[in-house]
Motif scaffolding. Structure first.
Motif, PDB file in Angstrom:
ATOM      1  N   ILE A  13       0.858  -1.183   0.000  1.00 30.16           N
ATOM      2  CA  ILE A  13       0.000   0.000   0.000  1.00 30.16           C
ATOM      3  C   ILE A  13       0.900   1.240   0.000  1.00 30.16           C
ATOM      4  N   GLU A  15       1.133   5.348  -0.336  1.00 30.22           N
ATOM      5  CA  GLU A  15       0.381   6.593  -0.249  1.00 30.22           C
ATOM      6  C   GLU A  15       1.319   7.776  -0.456  1.00 30.22           C
ATOM      7  N   GLN A  19      -3.074  10.327  -0.650  1.00 29.24           N
ATOM      8  CA  GLN A  19      -3.893   9.429  -1.464  1.00 29.24           C
ATOM      9  C   GLN A  19      -3.081   8.217  -1.889  1.00 29.24           C
ATOM     10  N   ARG A  20      -3.778   7.130  -2.159  1.00 28.73           N
ATOM     11  CA  ARG A  20      -3.100   5.918  -2.589  1.00 28.73           C
ATOM     12  C   ARG A  20      -2.684   6.041  -4.049  1.00 28.73           C
ATOM     13  N   THR A  68       8.659   5.613   1.399  1.00 23.11           N
ATOM     14  CA  THR A  68       7.368   5.416   0.746  1.00 23.11           C
ATOM     15  C   THR A  68       7.250   4.000   0.201  1.00 23.11           C
ATOM     16  N   THR A  83      -2.024   8.211  -9.779  1.00 20.36           N
ATOM     17  CA  THR A  83      -3.244   8.235  -8.981  1.00 20.36           C
ATOM     18  C   THR A  83      -4.266   7.284  -9.600  1.00 20.36           C
ATOM     19  N   GLU A  84      -5.403   7.141  -8.961  1.00 21.84           N
ATOM     20  CA  GLU A  84      -6.450   6.271  -9.514  1.00 21.84           C
ATOM     21  C   GLU A  84      -6.835   6.713 -10.920  1.00 21.84           C
ATOM     22  N   TYR A 110      -8.213  -1.263  -3.487  1.00 24.28           N
ATOM     23  CA  TYR A 110      -6.957  -0.537  -3.252  1.00 24.28           C
ATOM     24  C   TYR A 110      -7.187   0.976  -3.179  1.00 24.28           C
ATOM     25  N   PHE A 111      -7.670   1.554  -4.281  1.00 25.47           N
ATOM     26  CA  PHE A 111      -7.830   3.000  -4.312  1.00 25.47           C
ATOM     27  C   PHE A 111      -8.977   3.479  -3.415  1.00 25.47           C
TER      28      PHE A 111
END
Length: 272
Positions: A13, A15, A19-20, A68, A83-84, A110-111
Motif C-alpha cells: 500500500i 500513499e 492518497q493511494r 514510501t 493516482t487512480e 486498493y484506491f
C-alpha cells in the motif's frame, strides 16, 4: 508496510500526498504484463496526463527519506506514482478479462478501501450476513464463468506452432509483420548478414520465460556446405502472451481489420 491482495498478488500500500498511488512496476506486476509495459504506455500517453493530478514524479531521495516504497540502493531516476485517475487512463486500452478483473479490484479494494462497520444490533448482523452470502454467490458465479473462458482459451493455445501460424488464426493481425514485431518486443534477433535473408534466433531471456524456443534443422544441398537453421517454436505461455498483446492491440494489425477480436480454433487436420 501494509499489503493488499489483488488478483492473488500481494501489492504494497503506497500513499503519497494523502492518497493511494501505484508505480509503473506495480501495474506490470498486478496485470501480469512484461516488465516495462506500463512504462512504455506512460511514455506514449504522457502528454495526455496531467502531472500533479494523474501522476507525480518523485525523486529517489525523497522516497528513501520518507520510506514510501522499497527501492534499490542503486536507483537514481525519479519514480512515477499514478493516482487512480492516471492508472485508469493508462490501462484503458487493456481489454482482456484479466485486465477488467484487476481494474475492478484495484478501484474497489486498493484506491477506494471500504471501511468496515461493526454491526450494533442483531438485525444489522443478519443483513450483513445476507449481503456477504450474496457477494460470495456472485463471486462464485464470476469464478465459474472465468473458468469456462479459461478452458476455452486453453483449447485455443497449442504448443509447437510458429508465431506466424499462431497469429494467422487471429482475426485482423498482419502476419507478414509478426517477425519484425517480435524483434521490436525483444523476443528474437536477426542472426543473418544485412545482405542476406533474415534468420531469426530467440533471445535467452525469451526462452527463460518459456514464451518461445527454437528447433535446429540441418540444411543439406548437393554441392553446398551443410548448415544449421533454427525454426521458431511458440510455447503455450508465449501463445497466451501474444493473445494478450492482440487484445491490447499491441500486434501489427491490417488496415482492413473490422475491429472484431476473434480466432480460428486449432485443427491439426487443417493446414494454416
Amino acid at each position: 508496510m501494509n499489503t493488499i491482495t489483488i488478483h492473488q498478488t500481494q501489492l504494497p500500500i503506497v500513499e503519497y500526498r494523502g492518497q493511494r498511488v501505484v508505480t509503473l512496476a506495480m501495474i506490470d506486476q498486478v496485470h501480469e504484463r512484461p516488465e516495462g509495459t506500463a512504462g512504455r504506455n506512460f511514455r506514449e500517453h504522457r502528454e495526455r496526463l496531467i502531472e500533479g493530478t494523474d501522476y507525480f514524479k518523485v525523486c529517489v531521495d525523497e522516497i528513501r527519506r520518507h520510506k514510501t516504497i522499497e527501492i534499490s540502493a542503486k536507483a537514481r531516476e525519479d519514480i512515477t506514482f499514478l493516482t487512480e485517475q492516471g492508472y485508469l487512463m493508462l490501462v484503458k486500452s487493456l481489454t482482456d478479462d484479466l485486465a477488467w478483473t484487476v481494474q475492478r479490484q484495484l478501484v474497489n479494494s486498493y484506491f477506494r478501501p471500504q471501511q468496515f462497520t461493526v454491526p450494533q444490533t442483531r438485525a444489522e448482523a443478519m443483513r450483513l450476513a445476507a449481503d456477504l452470502e450474496e457477494q460470495n454467490e456472485l463471486l462464485a458465479l464470476e469464478n465459474q464463468q472465468q473458468a469456462v473462458k479459461i478452458e476455452i482459451l486453453e483449447q485455443f493455445f497449442m504448443a509447437g506452432e510458429t508465431p506466424f501460424q499462431f497469429v494467422k488464426r487471429l482475426n485482423g493481425v498482419n502476419c507478414s509483420q509478426i517477425s519484425h514485431a517480435l524483434m521490436e518486443m525483444g523476443w528474437v534477433f536477426n542472426d543473418a548478414d544485412l545482405e542476406s535473408r533474415p534468420h531469426y534466433r530467440v533471445y535467452s531471456r525469451t526462452r527463460e520465460k518459456r514464451w518461445l524456443t527454437e528447433k535446429p534443422r540441418q540444411i543439406r544441398g548437393e554441392g553446398h556446405t551443410t548448415f544449421t537453421r533454427y525454426d521458431l517454436v511458440l510455447l503455450i505461455d508465449g501463445a497466451k502472451k501474444l493473445h494478450d498483446l492482440y487484445l491490447s492491440q499491441k500486434l501489427p494489425m491490417k488496415k482492413t481489420w473490422d475491429g472484431r477480436f476473434s480466432y480460428i480454433k486449432f485443427n491439426a487436420e487443417t493446414s494454416l
